[in-house]
Write an enzyme that holds these catalytic residues in place. Structure first.
Site, PDB file in Angstrom:
ATOM      1  CD  GLU A 242     -14.730 -62.808   2.080  1.00  0.00           C
ATOM      2  OE1 GLU A 242     -15.346 -62.281   3.014  1.00  0.00           O
ATOM      3  OE2 GLU A 242     -15.113 -63.853   1.522  1.00  0.00           O
ATOM      4  CB  CYS A 276     -16.965 -54.728   1.252  1.00  0.00           C
ATOM      5  SG  CYS A 276     -17.973 -56.218   1.401  1.00  0.00           S
TER       6      CYS A 276
HETATM    7  P1  NAD Z   1      -9.543 -52.686   9.038  1.00  0.00           P
HETATM    8  O1  NAD Z   1      -8.666 -53.305   8.033  1.00  0.00           O
HETATM    9  O2  NAD Z   1      -9.148 -51.392   9.638  1.00  0.00           O
HETATM   10  O3  NAD Z   1      -9.753 -53.675  10.289  1.00  0.00           O
HETATM   11  C1  NAD Z   1     -10.248 -54.985  10.112  1.00  0.00           C
HETATM   12  C2  NAD Z   1      -9.748 -55.861  11.269  1.00  0.00           C
HETATM   13  O4  NAD Z   1      -8.338 -56.003  11.167  1.00  0.00           O
HETATM   14  C3  NAD Z   1     -10.026 -55.302  12.647  1.00  0.00           C
HETATM   15  O5  NAD Z   1     -10.397 -56.361  13.506  1.00  0.00           O
HETATM   16  C4  NAD Z   1      -8.682 -54.711  13.043  1.00  0.00           C
HETATM   17  O6  NAD Z   1      -8.485 -54.617  14.438  1.00  0.00           O
HETATM   18  C5  NAD Z   1      -7.737 -55.710  12.428  1.00  0.00           C
HETATM   19  N1  NAD Z   1      -6.371 -55.221  12.184  1.00  0.00           N
HETATM   20  C6  NAD Z   1      -5.957 -53.941  11.994  1.00  0.00           C
HETATM   21  N2  NAD Z   1      -4.617 -53.910  11.773  1.00  0.00           N
HETATM   22  C7  NAD Z   1      -4.193 -55.193  11.800  1.00  0.00           C
HETATM   23  C8  NAD Z   1      -2.917 -55.809  11.597  1.00  0.00           C
HETATM   24  N3  NAD Z   1      -1.826 -55.092  11.326  1.00  0.00           N
HETATM   25  N4  NAD Z   1      -2.837 -57.155  11.674  1.00  0.00           N
HETATM   26  C9  NAD Z   1      -3.928 -57.905  11.916  1.00  0.00           C
HETATM   27  N5  NAD Z   1      -5.165 -57.374  12.130  1.00  0.00           N
HETATM   28  C10 NAD Z   1      -5.296 -56.029  12.067  1.00  0.00           C
HETATM   29  O7  NAD Z   1     -10.976 -52.593   8.369  1.00  0.00           O
HETATM   30  P2  NAD Z   1     -12.281 -51.915   8.953  1.00  0.00           P
HETATM   31  O8  NAD Z   1     -12.114 -50.435   8.894  1.00  0.00           O
HETATM   32  O9  NAD Z   1     -12.622 -52.564  10.242  1.00  0.00           O
HETATM   33  O10 NAD Z   1     -13.389 -52.377   7.874  1.00  0.00           O
HETATM   34  C11 NAD Z   1     -13.685 -51.679   6.722  1.00  0.00           C
HETATM   35  C12 NAD Z   1     -12.973 -52.270   5.535  1.00  0.00           C
HETATM   36  O11 NAD Z   1     -13.346 -53.638   5.389  1.00  0.00           O
HETATM   37  C13 NAD Z   1     -13.350 -51.616   4.220  1.00  0.00           C
HETATM   38  O12 NAD Z   1     -12.188 -51.442   3.450  1.00  0.00           O
HETATM   39  C14 NAD Z   1     -14.276 -52.635   3.557  1.00  0.00           C
HETATM   40  O13 NAD Z   1     -14.336 -52.567   2.149  1.00  0.00           O
HETATM   41  C15 NAD Z   1     -13.680 -53.914   4.017  1.00  0.00           C
HETATM   42  N6  NAD Z   1     -14.659 -55.007   3.934  1.00  0.00           N
HETATM   43  C16 NAD Z   1     -14.519 -55.951   2.939  1.00  0.00           C
HETATM   44  C17 NAD Z   1     -15.467 -56.968   2.810  1.00  0.00           C
HETATM   45  C18 NAD Z   1     -15.361 -58.008   1.725  1.00  0.00           C
HETATM   46  O14 NAD Z   1     -16.061 -59.028   1.814  1.00  0.00           O
HETATM   47  N7  NAD Z   1     -14.538 -57.833   0.714  1.00  0.00           N
HETATM   48  C19 NAD Z   1     -16.538 -57.020   3.690  1.00  0.00           C
HETATM   49  C20 NAD Z   1     -16.639 -56.050   4.682  1.00  0.00           C
HETATM   50  C21 NAD Z   1     -15.695 -55.045   4.801  1.00  0.00           C
END
Ligand code: NAD
Length: 464
Positions: A242, A276
């Protein structure tokens, strides 16, 4: 200092990192950062618990889900406090949305799983039926914007399907997950069924690449999703994504304008635009464009301010405000940093912002900003509105505002998005599929779709 939760025990290992209160910038807690050994220990604990957990009848696992829901109710105030300390969300939103949805997630998936029939097919002398087995150990990686809601949205169906889990919450919002670890321990959940490890992106990466993790469910940015997909490809692990959005809202001249303006205010500014599903592109039929813009600009200056999650994220959002100006946008509201004259001036606030006048090809209109901001543009025909909405690399959600029943169905069915709301926004029935198309994700969760992802069917065919 927050500790990991592994095999039913708190584990204090790894160096410390700070979490900041977005309202003031002050450090609210210190947290242990998992190292490779901690990640491995958590996965091994999950693996050891997997066989017994999977062997429980689904009705018993559903009973555990209900007990966890009760545990959340009993620790409601602690969860609200932890979530607010990490995110700076409003008390009202946390109390009415974030934590109650955690309870609803466990209750809903307990029902859905317990009532789900198995498939059976009878055809010319054969009987075929399917049994579903859990994936095994699932890695759960979640973001900071709705930390508790999104973690439980994945945990409940993963657990009720018979998987054990290793969860990695966002490094920016570990607080509510730490309270949840205590809830699991207090409920007497078998050790190792839920394991929670803290840390930054590389910890998530270690979890994804661990050979004993059988599937990965991820909510977060598209960029991280791409990195996870590459890592998971090595072992062809099932993934559910997501990801980000650049959601459109279509406002037709036959809408109820009061409702449409208020709906747009909610869909653009809720949670400081850090959902999101928030709308960042509004398209308004030309005959009502001027009036809509004027009213939205007034309302943008009245909404409650919520901080961005971090100083870094605030810089990112402000860079888009600057970009809009440099690309020649007209700023209808906001565009800067609010001044409070108190402790909030060291927090991470930005002004709710409405701009117009940019091309559809501008970076502002193509990239996810994830702040309290939208661009408004006029359209002339229904066909043009649909093209504008679909002209994005993303396809998570869309809203449309009209009082024409025909138009509502006609337009909704042509939008390239996983979710379309008509005359409302963010109204969820947890049984419905949730997810996006294009850069917004892979697969769907929600209802039986979640159970499908968190299990593998085996088809058994008998010659009669
Ligand atoms: P992010 O991708 O920076 O981080 C999300 C998670 O992934 C964190 O726990 C982070 O530590 C981890 N992570 C980072 N790099 C990684 C890697 N290489 N391998 C594995 N894990 C890793 O996202 P964010 O800034 O925390 O959240 C905001 C984003 O999330 C926005 O783009 C938003 O649209 C999206 N989002 C989507 C939904 C949906 O349902 N589609 C819901 C909420 C948020």
């Amino acid at each position: 200092m927050l500790t990991h939760f592994i095999g039913g025990e708190p584990v204090a290992a790894g160096k410390a990192f700070p979490v900041h209160d977005p309202v003031t910038g002050a450090v609210v807690r210190q947290v242990h950062e998992a190292d490779p050994e901690v990640v491995d220990r958590a996965v091994r604990a999950a693996r050891e618990a997997a066989r017994d957990w999977a062997a429980l009848p689904v009705g018993e696992r559903a009973g555990w889900m209900r007990r966890l829901a009760e545990g959340i109710e009993a620790r409601f105030d602690d969860l609200v406090a932890a979530e607010i300390a990490d995110t700076g969300k409003s008390f009202d939103q946390t109390r009415t949305l974030d934590i109650p949805r955690g309870i609803a997630n466990f209750r809903a998936f307990a029902e859905i799983a317990a009532q789900r029939p198995d498939d059976a097919f009878h055809l010319s002398g054969t009987l075929s039926y399917t049994v579903r087995r859990p994936l095994g150990v699932v890695g759960v990686i979640v973001p900071w914007n709705l930390p508790f809601l999104l973690m439980t949205w994945k945990l409940a169906p993963a657990l009720v399907s018979g998987n054990t889990v290793v969860v990695k919450p966002s490094e920016q919002t570990p607080g509510s997950a730490a309270v949840f670890a205590e809830i699991c321990a207090d409920a007497g959940l078998p050790p190792g069924v839920v394991n929670i490890i803290f840390g930054h992106g590389p910890v998530g990466q270690l979890l994804v690449e661990h050979p004993d993790v059988n599937g990965v469910t991820f909510t977060g940015s598209t960029r991280t999703g791409t990195a996870i997909m590459i890592t998971a490809a090595d072992r062809v692990k099932p993934i559910s994504f997501e990801l980000g959005g650049k959601n459109a809202g279509l406002i037709f001249e036959d809408c109820d304008l009061d409702r449409a303006v208020e709906g747009a205010v909610k869909s653009v500014f809720t949670n400081g635009g850090q959902v999101c599903l928030c709308t960042e592109r509004l398209y308004v039929q030309r005959s009502i464009f001027e009036e809509f813009c004027a009213r939205l600009a007034v309302r943008a200056q009245e909404v409650d301010l919520q901080p961005m999650i971090s100083a870094e994220h605030r810089e990112k959002v402000l860079s888009y405000y600057a970009l809009a100006r440099s690309e020649g946008a007209k700023v209808l509201a906001g565009g800067g940093v609010p001044l409070f004259g108190d402790h909030r001036d060291s927090g991470y606030f930005v002004e709710p912002t409405v701009v117009t006048g940019l091309s559809e090809w501008s970076r502002f209109n193509r990239e996810e900003i994830f702040g309290p901001v939208c661009h408004v543009a006029p359209f002339d025909s229904e066909a043009e509105a649909i093209d504008l909405a679909n002209g994005s690399d993303y396809g998570l959600a869309a809203t449309l505002w009209t009082t024409s029943l025909d138009r509502a169905h006609r337009v909704a069915q042509r939008l390239e998005a996983g979710l379309v709301w008509v005359n409302t926004w963010y109204l969820r029935d947890l049984r419905t599929p949730f997810g996006g198309v294009k850069l917004s994700g892979i697969g769907r969760e929600g209802g039986t779709r979640s159970l499908d992802f968190y299990s593998e069917p085996t088809t058994i065919t008998i010659k009669l």
